[in-house]
Write a protein that holds these residues in place. Structure first.
Motif, mmCIF file in Angstrom:
data_model
loop_
_atom_site.group_PDB
_atom_site.id
_atom_site.type_symbol
_atom_site.label_atom_id
_atom_site.label_comp_id
_atom_site.label_asym_id
_atom_site.label_seq_id
_atom_site.Cartn_x
_atom_site.Cartn_y
_atom_site.Cartn_z
ATOM 1 N N SER A 169 7.873 3.927 -8.253
ATOM 2 C CA SER A 169 6.651 4.481 -7.687
ATOM 3 C C SER A 169 5.719 4.943 -8.804
ATOM 4 O O SER A 169 6.148 5.210 -9.931
ATOM 5 C CB SER A 169 6.958 5.663 -6.760
ATOM 6 N N LYS A 171 2.512 7.839 -9.072
ATOM 7 C CA LYS A 171 1.895 8.948 -8.348
ATOM 8 C C LYS A 171 0.649 9.415 -9.083
ATOM 9 O O LYS A 171 0.572 9.367 -10.313
ATOM 10 C CB LYS A 171 2.877 10.122 -8.192
ATOM 11 N N TYR A 182 -1.840 11.040 -4.283
ATOM 12 C CA TYR A 182 -1.671 9.637 -3.878
ATOM 13 C C TYR A 182 -0.381 9.102 -4.460
ATOM 14 O O TYR A 182 0.023 9.470 -5.565
ATOM 15 C CB TYR A 182 -2.853 8.785 -4.362
ATOM 16 N N ILE A 184 2.141 5.293 -4.598
ATOM 17 C CA ILE A 184 2.191 3.871 -4.303
ATOM 18 C C ILE A 184 3.519 3.302 -4.800
ATOM 19 O O ILE A 184 4.026 3.696 -5.848
ATOM 20 C CB ILE A 184 0.994 3.147 -4.976
ATOM 21 N N GLN A 185 4.116 2.402 -4.038
ATOM 22 C CA GLN A 185 5.360 1.763 -4.442
ATOM 23 C C GLN A 185 5.055 0.626 -5.415
ATOM 24 O O GLN A 185 4.218 -0.232 -5.141
ATOM 25 C CB GLN A 185 6.097 1.220 -3.212
ATOM 26 N N THR A 186 5.735 0.640 -6.543
ATOM 27 C CA THR A 186 5.469 -0.335 -7.603
ATOM 28 C C THR A 186 6.792 -0.889 -8.120
ATOM 29 O O THR A 186 7.838 -0.707 -7.503
ATOM 30 C CB THR A 186 4.714 0.326 -8.765
ATOM 31 N N TRP A 211 -2.728 -3.123 -8.765
ATOM 32 C CA TRP A 211 -2.533 -2.646 -7.403
ATOM 33 C C TRP A 211 -3.821 -2.019 -6.893
ATOM 34 O O TRP A 211 -4.565 -1.389 -7.643
ATOM 35 C CB TRP A 211 -1.423 -1.592 -7.356
ATOM 36 N N TRP A 213 -5.575 0.787 -4.676
ATOM 37 C CA TRP A 213 -5.241 2.109 -4.130
ATOM 38 C C TRP A 213 -5.355 2.140 -2.605
ATOM 39 O O TRP A 213 -4.482 2.675 -1.913
ATOM 40 C CB TRP A 213 -6.150 3.185 -4.722
ATOM 41 N N LYS A 216 -2.684 -0.221 -1.104
ATOM 42 C CA LYS A 216 -1.387 -0.102 -1.779
ATOM 43 C C LYS A 216 -0.756 -1.474 -2.053
ATOM 44 O O LYS A 216 0.436 -1.576 -2.324
ATOM 45 C CB LYS A 216 -0.420 0.761 -0.967
#
Length: 435
Positions: A169, A171, A182, A184-186, A211, A213, A216
């Motif tokens: 993730s 952040k 915020y 986001i899965q990465t 990515w 925002w 996502k």
């Protein structure tokens, strides 16, 4: 005695008094004082005060008063402000004096400010902040908690800190509140950089990804490296992305298309910062779409290959600055000449975090340091915890940088330094609010 007779008598006495010696004049006055009553003594006291205690600041033209005040040091001027309201008004309005005092403290001067009383207020704020720095009391600490695995990537911009972790993730944190705004899965993140629309990540899976925002979603995937990607940078206007990898290469990509435009080779160590290319050398390349571009210049600090450069680099388009075991080296980017070598004999192997016109931000395993570049002396330090050590050295970063070119009373706020910790939190060093 009639008025006319009194005036005649007074004229005769005055002529006689003027003919006396100074000693005789004093004896005459002492005798007259002894014969005087309360009314006469009060009259004498009032007139003597006017004659002997003349307020030169009140009587002189303002321009001449300002000229005289320029010869006094700021602390003396502050004491003089206590003499009277008139003195305080005149001294506080002496703009040139207070501007010079602020400059001497390393503060930026905005000549567009027309308020005559502004610069004394700025000086008072400046002297307080510099006293806090000297007393090692200018900062405070905070922690960000939210990741569940090692945090390896950090990037700071405009009050927001982006963190990338092995928990797959990234952040985005508001540094002022400590809140995650915020997530986001990465993939596993070794490097991150962001703007309002997108996040760019370099990964241990040997790829770079872009990515969005808002959705996502991954919008671009850059494949080609054969080692972890430890550094990324991009420019939307040029439509270029640059990545540095553990495969000893730098790749230049088309940001929108995801295609590799160029691969820069010849490095013998991990590329941990784009521009930081060898263990004891800096290699400078043109960035463009040419397939076979050549290295423009190789910079070194010593023929002794055991003298290593620290894994941090300052480049602002005008100067290149890097730290080594021999001190801070500053090159002119146009000529590649060494302009300056700043020795730090009292503390060896300081790593560079930030470099400006007035101050430099440095650190070692124990402390964060501020150096006054005008005197080349360390003026403040702040203790650091046992942060997570990393070979590539990018698990820490500097925050706001404008104050390095001079404080102004507004830019000494927010983040100073951030580093990832063994417990997966992020340790922050922040400017303390003005007292």
């Amino acid at each position: 005695m009639e008025r006319k007779d009194f005036e005649t008598w007074l004229d005769n006495i005055s002529v006689t008094f003027l003919s006396l010696t100074d000693l005789q004049k004093n004896e005459t006055l002492d005798h007259l004082i002894s014969l005087s009553g309360a009314v006469q003594l009060r009259h004498l006291s009032n007139n003597l005060e006017t004659l002997l205690k003349r307020d030169f600041l009140k009587l002189l033209p303002l321009e001449l008063s300002f000229y005289l005040l320029k010869w006094l040091d700021p602390q003396t001027l502050l004491t003089c402000c206590l003499v009277s309201k008139q003195w305080n008004k005149v001294i506080s309005a002496c703009t040139e004096v207070w501007q010079t005092a602020c400059k001497n403290l390393g503060w930026q001067i905005d000549d567009s400010v027309q308020d005559a009383l502004h610069w004394k207020k700025v000086y008072l704020k400046a002297i307080l902040r510099m006293k806090q720095l000297e007393d090692h009391e200018a900062f405070e600490t905070s922690s960000l908690i939210g990741h569940s695995a090692r945090v390896y990537a950090l990037y700071y911009k405009d009050g927001l800190l982006c963190t990338g972790s092995d928990d797959l993730s990234a952040k985005l944190w508001d540094v002022s509140t400590g809140q995650c705004v915020y997530g986001i899965q990465t993939h596993t993140c070794a490097a991150v950089k962001f703007d309002e629309q997108k996040l760019v990540t370099g990964s241990f899976d040997n790829t770079v990804a872009c990515w969005e925002w808002s959705s996502k979603a991954r919008t671009q995937h850059f494949r080609g490296h054969t080692g972890a990607v430890f550094s990324v940078d991009y420019n939307d206007e040029l439509d270029i992305l640059v990545s540095g990898s553990a495969d000893f290469t730098v790749k230049v990509w088309a940001l929108s298309a995801g295609t590799c435009l160029n691969t820069l080779t010849g490095h013998t160590e991990w590329v941990t910062k784009v521009g930081r290319l060898r263990k004891n050398l800096l290699l400078i390349w043109p960035i463009g779409r040419e397939i076979n571009c050549k290295c423009l210049k190789t910079l070194s600090v010593s023929e002794d290959r055991s003298i290593c450069l620290q894994p941090r680099l300052h480049f602002d388009g005008k100067y290149i600055v890097c730290s080594s075991a021999l001190g801070l080296y500053q090159w002119d980017f146009a000529s590649y000449d060494i302009l300056r070598v700043i020795k730090t004999p009292e503390i060896a192997n300081l790593a560079l975090l930030g470099f400006g016109d007035i101050f430099a931000l440095l650190f070692d395993n124990r402390y964060l340091y501020i150096m006054d570049l005008r005197t080349e002396s360390l003026i403040s330090r702040w203790p650091l915890p046992e942060y997570r050590k990393s070979k590539r050295g990018s698990s820490f970063l500097a925050g706001e940088a404008s104050w390095l070119n001079g404080l102004d009373g507004h830019n000494d706020t927010g983040l100073v330094f951030a580093t990832s910790m063994p417990d997966h939190s992020i340790h922050l060093v922040l400017w303390k609010e003005h007292g």
